[in-house]
Design a protein around this motif. Sequence first.
Motif, mmCIF file in Angstrom:
data_model
loop_
_atom_site.group_PDB
_atom_site.id
_atom_site.type_symbol
_atom_site.label_atom_id
_atom_site.label_comp_id
_atom_site.label_asym_id
_atom_site.label_seq_id
_atom_site.Cartn_x
_atom_site.Cartn_y
_atom_site.Cartn_z
ATOM 1 N N PRO A 107 0.810 -1.224 0.000
ATOM 2 C CA PRO A 107 0.000 0.000 0.000
ATOM 3 C C PRO A 107 0.841 1.270 0.000
ATOM 4 N N ALA A 108 1.922 1.279 0.788
ATOM 5 C CA ALA A 108 2.784 2.460 0.819
ATOM 6 C C ALA A 108 3.514 2.646 -0.499
ATOM 7 N N LEU A 109 3.922 1.545 -1.113
ATOM 8 C CA LEU A 109 4.625 1.632 -2.392
ATOM 9 C C LEU A 109 3.723 2.239 -3.457
ATOM 10 N N ARG A 110 2.449 1.888 -3.447
ATOM 11 C CA ARG A 110 1.520 2.435 -4.430
ATOM 12 C C ARG A 110 1.373 3.943 -4.277
ATOM 13 N N LYS A 111 1.444 4.425 -3.030
ATOM 14 C CA LYS A 111 1.270 5.851 -2.767
ATOM 15 C C LYS A 111 2.543 6.651 -3.029
ATOM 16 N N GLN A 112 3.694 6.042 -2.766
ATOM 17 C CA GLN A 112 4.937 6.805 -2.754
ATOM 18 C C GLN A 112 5.961 6.294 -3.761
ATOM 19 N N TRP A 113 5.528 5.548 -4.748
ATOM 20 C CA TRP A 113 6.487 4.983 -5.693
ATOM 21 C C TRP A 113 7.314 6.063 -6.381
ATOM 22 N N HIS A 114 6.716 7.256 -6.596
ATOM 23 C CA HIS A 114 7.413 8.320 -7.322
ATOM 24 C C HIS A 114 8.559 8.909 -6.513
ATOM 25 N N GLU A 115 8.590 8.661 -5.186
ATOM 26 C CA GLU A 115 9.661 9.195 -4.344
ATOM 27 C C GLU A 115 10.789 8.191 -4.138
ATOM 28 N N LEU A 116 10.595 6.957 -4.598
ATOM 29 C CA LEU A 116 11.576 5.903 -4.361
ATOM 30 C C LEU A 116 12.238 5.472 -5.662
ATOM 31 N N ARG A 117 13.519 5.180 -5.563
ATOM 32 C CA ARG A 117 14.260 4.662 -6.701
ATOM 33 C C ARG A 117 14.739 3.264 -6.320
ATOM 34 N N LEU A 118 14.054 2.265 -6.856
ATOM 35 C CA LEU A 118 14.371 0.883 -6.519
ATOM 36 C C LEU A 118 15.697 0.490 -7.169
ATOM 37 N N ARG A 119 16.548 -0.155 -6.394
ATOM 38 C CA ARG A 119 17.866 -0.542 -6.888
ATOM 39 C C ARG A 119 18.214 -1.953 -6.425
ATOM 40 N N VAL A 120 18.810 -2.716 -7.309
ATOM 41 C CA VAL A 120 19.439 -3.975 -6.929
ATOM 42 C C VAL A 120 20.937 -3.714 -6.905
ATOM 43 N N ASN A 121 21.528 -3.869 -5.726
ATOM 44 C CA ASN A 121 22.967 -3.598 -5.597
ATOM 45 C C ASN A 121 23.573 -4.565 -4.587
ATOM 46 N N GLY A 122 24.743 -4.214 -4.103
ATOM 47 C CA GLY A 122 25.459 -5.112 -3.213
ATOM 48 C C GLY A 122 24.769 -5.387 -1.893
ATOM 49 N N ARG A 123 23.790 -4.552 -1.513
ATOM 50 C CA ARG A 123 23.127 -4.773 -0.229
ATOM 51 C C ARG A 123 22.319 -6.075 -0.235
ATOM 52 N N PHE A 124 21.867 -6.514 -1.401
ATOM 53 C CA PHE A 124 21.105 -7.769 -1.445
ATOM 54 C C PHE A 124 21.964 -8.913 -0.918
ATOM 55 N N ILE A 125 23.175 -9.016 -1.438
ATOM 56 C CA ILE A 125 24.069 -10.099 -1.003
ATOM 57 C C ILE A 125 24.484 -9.890 0.448
ATOM 58 N N GLU A 126 24.787 -8.647 0.813
ATOM 59 C CA GLU A 126 25.196 -8.370 2.195
ATOM 60 C C GLU A 126 24.134 -8.832 3.183
ATOM 61 N N GLU A 127 22.872 -8.477 2.923
ATOM 62 C CA GLU A 127 21.820 -8.830 3.864
ATOM 63 C C GLU A 127 21.455 -10.311 3.774
ATOM 64 N N TRP A 128 21.618 -10.893 2.591
ATOM 65 C CA TRP A 128 21.388 -12.335 2.456
ATOM 66 C C TRP A 128 22.348 -13.124 3.345
ATOM 67 N N GLN A 129 23.585 -12.609 3.478
ATOM 68 C CA GLN A 129 24.616 -13.327 4.220
ATOM 69 C C GLN A 129 24.579 -13.055 5.722
ATOM 70 N N ILE A 130 23.803 -12.076 6.155
ATOM 71 C CA ILE A 130 23.736 -11.771 7.588
ATOM 72 C C ILE A 130 22.971 -12.874 8.305
ATOM 73 N N PRO A 131 23.535 -13.473 9.350
ATOM 74 C CA PRO A 131 22.799 -14.493 10.108
ATOM 75 C C PRO A 131 21.526 -13.917 10.714
ATOM 76 N N LYS A 132 20.462 -14.695 10.681
ATOM 77 C CA LYS A 132 19.185 -14.261 11.254
ATOM 78 C C LYS A 132 18.969 -14.852 12.641
ATOM 79 N N ARG A 133 19.746 -15.865 12.995
ATOM 80 C CA ARG A 133 19.639 -16.492 14.300
ATOM 81 C C ARG A 133 21.034 -16.724 14.872
#
Length: 438
Positions: free
Chosen positions: A292-318
């Motif tokens: 719902p928030a994305l539909r309202k504010q999509w024009h203010e956000l610039r979606l990016r795929v970058n190194g943070r995807f891998i960084e956060e994928w590798q962070i232990p969750k437990r």
Amino acid sequence: MAPRIDQIETDQVIPKRVDVVIIGGGIVGVCTAMFLAEKGVSVALCEKGHIAGEQSSRNWGWCRKMGRDVAEIPLAIESLRFWEQMNTRVEGETGFRKEGVVYLCETQDDIARHEEWLEHARPYQLDSHLLSPDAVDKLLPGSARKWKGALYTPSDGRAEPQKAAPAIAAAARRMGAYILTGCAVRGIETSAGKVSGAVTEKGTIACDTVVVAGGAWSRLFLGNIGVTFPQLKILGSVMRTKPLDGVPSQAVGASDFAFRRRLDGGYTVAQRGANVAPIVPDSFRLFFDFLPALRKQWHELRLRVNGRFIEEWQIPKRWTLDQKTPFETVRVLDPAPVDSILEEAKVNLARNFPAFRNMEIVESWGGLVDVMPDAVPVISHVPGVPGLVIASGMSGHGFGLGPGTGRMAADLVTGDVPIADPTPFRYERFLRGTTKAA
């Protein structure tokens, strides 16, 4: 590059026991510590890095009631009241000055949107009001264009993010609070179903209450103890200039630039309405929460795929409480700013306010802003976990709302009447309200 933060003396040895342990040394955490210390409550604040190391030193420095979500207005009013007295209260310089905040209107739609907000805000009798084009020219001389109008709140102000949290932390320490840096909290201990301690990398601190004010790290910490928290992060980019003459002293925002005067005579500058939303694993886990928030504010956000995807994928969750945690691996989130966005801000600003054409940029930085699906923070007890309080998910409003948030968190801990209605900030809204929990 991180902004330069005022350094303060901190404690080196952890206490064996306090009433309350606060996780996080940002503006919310230090304000909570100060207000608890004022109430005579023993408190230890644990920060994995250093005070104000992340978004509390990287934000724009605006302290405003204007334009807030209606649910936040009472809290914003109390926060501004605290900001006005903060230098005296902490016997130090937080940089707060009541200079006013201006939102410039470029279209009739902008004016209509602000008129609608003013109607919602009317019961609170704020001094916010719309300015005519001529009134804008008088208030903000030096603009190169004629604006349709502006929303203006004279009683709003600005403070210095690199000074405020350290000054408040130092005051809390003088009042008796322990301020511990380089001291990550790994988790909590419970006894008979209630919080009984906080396990840090330096040992366990016995306590009755833990306040999670961990900013962008809160979802990760809470997830490890079985508490879901639907929080994502967006990247903001900011820069500061050398001192400039001929520029308004108010904090000013248009659709594609924002600036505010600093104590040193320079300006903090950013591109308004241009934040990068990194695509990370949690983006998919929380997709329907944030849709719902994305539909309202999509024009203010610039979606990016970058190194943070891998960084956060590798962070232990437990992890277990005797293991090294992600909070000890990464002490400070220090993302690089997006230079192209800052360049846009420079061009847009200089085009509209020619005094900025000769600005010299001293430094720039990035910061990860924690956001909630409804862009309203959580300041709440956690059902089913007696002794656990969350004060996080500030959604880019944390600096301005920090004092009021800290006071409300302290009120919840002590059982005092909250400084404002806590209902809009309850954790339960993500469990049975309009938003489904992760």
